[in-house]
Design an enzyme around this catalytic site. Structure first.
Site, PDB file in Angstrom:
ATOM      1  N   GLY A 157      12.510 -39.694  18.919  1.00  0.00           N
ATOM      2  CA  GLY A 157      12.197 -38.349  18.809  1.00  0.00           C
ATOM      3  C   GLY A 157      12.829 -37.719  17.374  1.00  0.00           C
ATOM      4  N   CYS A 158      12.903 -36.399  17.182  1.00  0.00           N
ATOM      5  CA  CYS A 158      13.110 -35.826  15.902  1.00  0.00           C
ATOM      6  C   CYS A 158      14.222 -36.252  15.109  1.00  0.00           C
ATOM      7  CB  CYS A 158      12.990 -34.280  16.004  1.00  0.00           C
ATOM      8  SG  CYS A 158      11.660 -33.667  16.579  1.00  0.00           S
ATOM      9  N   ASN A 159      15.377 -36.695  15.919  1.00  0.00           N
ATOM     10  CA  ASN A 159      16.566 -37.300  15.384  1.00  0.00           C
ATOM     11  C   ASN A 159      16.401 -38.672  14.751  1.00  0.00           C
ATOM     12  OD1 ASN A 159      17.187 -37.528  18.450  1.00  0.00           O
ATOM     13  ND2 ASN A 159      17.761 -39.324  17.475  1.00  0.00           N
ATOM     14  N   ALA A 160      15.353 -39.316  14.844  1.00  0.00           N
ATOM     15  CA  ALA A 160      15.239 -40.912  14.797  1.00  0.00           C
ATOM     16  C   ALA A 160      15.349 -41.270  13.254  1.00  0.00           C
ATOM     17  CB  ALA A 160      14.089 -41.422  15.273  1.00  0.00           C
ATOM     18  N   MET A 366      18.045 -33.307  14.864  1.00  0.00           N
ATOM     19  CA  MET A 366      18.337 -32.953  15.755  1.00  0.00           C
ATOM     20  C   MET A 366      17.159 -33.482  16.950  1.00  0.00           C
ATOM     21  SD  MET A 366      19.367 -30.732  13.656  1.00  0.00           S
ATOM     22  CE  MET A 366      18.499 -29.150  13.856  1.00  0.00           C
TER      23      MET A 366
END
Length: 379
Positions: A157-160, A366
Site C-alpha cells: 500500500g501507500c507506505n510501501a 502511511m
C-alpha cells in the site's frame, strides 16, 4: 591475594583518530511520471454520472483540483464501459510499465547516470498483481542487464515506498559505487470500483495514476562528499523507523466485491485520526535515535494521503502549513498517488532549491497495516 598490574600489563589503548564508518547511501536523482489525462473532481463526477449530493460533497471537499487517470472508453451513450477484473489487470501492467519506465529513466537522467550501471532494482506496486513482477518486465522492456539484482514489493500500500527505500538503501550501503533504484508505479485507475456508494466515494475521490523513482549511490570512500554520488548532491539516507498500529489492521484493505466481480479498496473514514494520534511516537523515536528533536528538522515530506490525514499529522507533530506545503501541493495537483506520493513532494522540494548542506529532512508514509514509515535524511 591480588596481582599487581604494571603499565606493561594493561590493555593497549584504542588507536587515536576517527573510527572507520561505512558511508551512507546518497539520493543521487529522482524522477516522476503520470499516465492518462487530467480530470477535475467535477469532470469525474459528471463522467460517471454520479448525482448523489453526499458523494459529490466528498469529491468537492477533498482539496484536490485535478488528478491524472486512465478512465475506460465510453459507450454510445457517453457512459464509461465497465471493465472486468482481467481488463483492469491488463491496464495495470500497461500503465505500470509505461509510467515506471519513464520515471526510472528520469531519475537516472537527473543523476547524470544511465541504465548500463544499474545493479539493483526494487519495484513497488499495490494496484495490480503481476507474475513475473514489474522488475522483470522492466528489465526486458528497457534492456537492463539481466544480471541486475531485483525485488518486487507487492500489496503493502501507500507506505510501501519507504519500506522499499529501506531495502534499497541497505543494498546500496553494502555495495559502494554501484547504482540502485527504487521505483513506485501505481495505476490507481486499474483498482477502481465505480458506483455511487459512500464506501467507494471515499476511495474514488482520492487516488490518481503516477510513478516515481529514486537512484541511490553509496560513495566508495567514506570521506567523499555527497556530490561524489552521481554529481547530484542529494541527501544521505541516515535511518528508518516504523510503527504498526495493530488495532487498525483492517482500516485499509482490499476486499473482493462479489457483485462487481473485482477487488474493492476499503478506507475507514476514521483512519486519518488514528494515524495522526500515532505519528509522534514513531517520529520522535526516529529523531531521538539520532540525538535530534523535531525543531532540528528543516524539511518534512509527508505522504499525500488526503486532506484529513495531512491535517491530523500536521497538528499532532506541531508542524506548520508551510512545513507540509509540498505534500498539500501534490495532493492538489495529482491526488493520492499511493506509494510514490512522497517522492513527488521530494521532487518539488528539490526544484524549490531551499535545502542547504547540513539540513535534516523527515520522509513519512502511511498505509495498510495500519503502518507509519519514516526515514531521516541529511543534505
Amino acid at each position: 591475594m591480588s596481582a599487581t598490574v604494571t603499565p606493561d600489563d594493561r590493555p593497549a589503548a584504542p588507536p587515536t583518530g576517527r573510527r572507520h564508518r561505512r558511508p551512507d547511501p546518497v539520493i543521487a536523482g529522482v524522477g516522476t511520471a503520470v499516465a492518462g489525462n487530467p480530470y477535475s473532481q467535477g469532470e469525474l463526477l459528471d463522467l460517471f454520472a454520479i448525482s448523489d449530493p453526499k458523494v459529490r460533497s466528498v469529491f468537492s471537499h477533498s482539496a484536490i483540483e485535478r488528478r491524472f487517470l486512465s478512465v475506460p472508453p465510453s459507450d454510445a451513450d457517453g457512459s464509461p464501459v465497465p471493465e472486468l477484473q482481467g481488463e483492469l489487470l491488463a491496464k495495470h501492467r500497461r500503465l505500470a510499465l509505461d509510467m515506471g519506465g519513464r520515471a526510472l529513466q528520469e531519475s537516472l537522467k537527473n543523476a547524470g547516470l544511465d541504465l548500463s550501471g544499474l545493479g539493483y532494482l526494487c519495484c513497488v506496486t499495490t494496484t495490480g498483481f503481476l507474475t513475473p513482477g514489474l522488475s522483470a518486465l522492466l528489465i526486458r522492456e528497457l534492456g537492463i542487464d539481466p544480471a541486475c539484482h531485483r525485488v518486487d514489493v507487492v500489496g503493502m500500500g501507500c507506505n510501501a515506498g519507504l519500506n522499499a527505500l529501506n531495502a534499497t538503501a541497505a543494498w546500496s550501503a553494502a555495495h559502494p559505487g554501484r547504482l540502485a533504484v527504487m521505483l513506485c508505479a501505481e495505476a490507481c485507475s486499474a483498482a477502481y470500483v465505480i458506483d455511487d456508494s459512500m464506501r467507494t466515494a471515499v476511495v474514488n475521490s482520492l487516488f490518481g495514476d503516477g510513478a516515481a523513482a529514486v537512484a541511490l549511490l553509496t560513495p566508495d570512500d567514506e570521506d567523499a562528499p555527497p556530490t561524489a554520488a552521481g554529481g547530484a548532491g542529494g541527501p544521505r539516507v541516515l535511518s528508518f523507523a516504523s510503527h504498526l498500529i495493530t488495532d487498525a489492521v483492517d482500516a485499509m484493505r482490499f476486499d473482493w466485491d462479489d457483485r462487481q466481480g473485482r477487488f474493492s479498496f476499503f478506507l475507514d473514514p476514521e483512519i486519518p485520526y488514528v494515524v495522526g494520534a500515532h505519528a509522534e511516537r514513531v517520529v520522535d523515536r526516529l529523531l531521538s535515535d539520532a540525538g535530534l528533536r523535531r525543531g532540528d528538522v528543516a524539511h518534512w515530506l509527508v505522504h499525500s494521503g488526503g486532506k484529513k490525514v495531512i491535517d491530523a499529522v500536521r497538528v499532532n507533530l506541531g508542524l506548520t502549513r508551510h512545513d507540509v506545503r509540498h505534500t498539500t501541493g501534490v495532493l492538489r495537483d495529482y491526488g493520492n498517488l499511493s506509494s510514490g506520493s512522497f517522492l513527488f513532494s521530494y521532487e518539488r522540494l528539490l526544484h524549490e532549491g531551499v535545502a542547504a548542506p547540513g539540513d535534516y529532512g523527515v520522509l513519512m508514509t502511511m498505509g495498510p497495516g495500519s503502518t507509519i514509515e519514516t526515514a531521516l535524511v541529511q543534505w
